[in-house]
Design an enzyme around this catalytic site. Sequence first.
Site, PDB file in Angstrom:
ATOM      1  N   GLU A 174      24.639  42.153  41.496  1.00 16.89           N
ATOM      2  CA  GLU A 174      23.879  42.120  42.749  1.00 16.89           C
ATOM      3  C   GLU A 174      24.071  43.422  43.536  1.00 16.89           C
ATOM      4  O   GLU A 174      23.110  43.981  44.086  1.00 16.89           O
ATOM      5  CB  GLU A 174      24.341  40.919  43.561  1.00 16.89           C
ATOM      6  CG  GLU A 174      23.710  40.753  44.925  1.00 16.89           C
ATOM      7  CD  GLU A 174      24.379  39.622  45.677  1.00 16.89           C
ATOM      8  OE1 GLU A 174      24.986  39.882  46.739  1.00 16.89           O
ATOM      9  OE2 GLU A 174      24.312  38.463  45.201  1.00 16.89           O
ATOM     10  N   LYS A 214      30.734  34.270  38.569  1.00 16.34           N
ATOM     11  CA  LYS A 214      30.194  34.558  39.899  1.00 16.34           C
ATOM     12  C   LYS A 214      30.602  35.955  40.363  1.00 16.34           C
ATOM     13  O   LYS A 214      29.826  36.666  41.018  1.00 16.34           O
ATOM     14  CB  LYS A 214      30.669  33.514  40.906  1.00 16.34           C
ATOM     15  CG  LYS A 214      30.154  33.731  42.337  1.00 16.34           C
ATOM     16  CD  LYS A 214      28.633  33.764  42.404  1.00 16.34           C
ATOM     17  CE  LYS A 214      28.092  33.608  43.809  1.00 16.34           C
ATOM     18  NZ  LYS A 214      28.526  34.603  44.783  1.00 16.34           N
TER      19      LYS A 214
END
Length: 295
Positions: free
Chosen positions: A177, A170
Amino acid sequence: MDIAYIGLGKMGHNMVLRMREKGHRIHAYDPDPVARQRAEDAGIEVYPSLVTLIHRIAGQKTVWLMVPYTVVESILEEIVPLLAKGDTVIEAGNSPFRETMRRADELSHQGIHLLDVGISGGPGGARGGACAMVGGSPSVYEQYEGLFRDITTENGYLYAGKSGAGHFVKMVHNGIEYGMMQAIAEGFDVLRRSEFDIPLTDVARLFNHGSVIESRLIGWLTSGFEAYGEDLAGITGRASASGEGAWTVETAHELRVPIKVIEDAVNARTKSQEKPSFQGQVLSVMRNQFGGHAV
């Protein structure tokens, strides 16, 4: 499953509603009385303290933490004395992966299992089907695979490896991102400054119909333009950061992996605190649209 769920913010509230729809019985707590009332109004069993919450679950306990990583340690300090051998903590707070590894090791000495889960998709994903990256013991993961299937979109969950792997994946996801969002912000800043009178909203909408860069991020930018106008009036040019981007950079340096794009994206957010910009506004409005972050 009977699940003691801690954290009823934007993500947590939506996720408990989804869990309930999938047949799980949720017992929930949040320190914010407003969040507790909102959940209670939605039909969720809510408890006034962590102690009453944990005691409510009979037999083997499953405790899900959906809280900021900064408070995970304090919550564990309060609930672990109430847990017993064979109980499981599912930690979805996006903690630094090394902290997760340490906690998993410490809990294992008491016979308590820890699964670390990175959740992507924002509040919308929490309600309609998220993406989950899970770390921990393979045998414990197998016990909870059905739960992860229930909270995610189709093919939206993965056993990533030993304890810490879920939060590690993550972390890297969020680093990627950062880079993608920065590229979008820079590109639309170039479009805005050109000699042409280019309709930014229409371009964003167009890019999401068959182009190579079609993405949910472009979709959220489109929604941002539609909501706030192409000058993004009222949106801050100081782009905030949650920390995982910087952690990705630090880890890459330790691994001697070149990471220029992500590092530049992290630095751009830092610089935007002193020099707000249109690029910062683009980043902020995307964060608002997918995560409900205040801007």
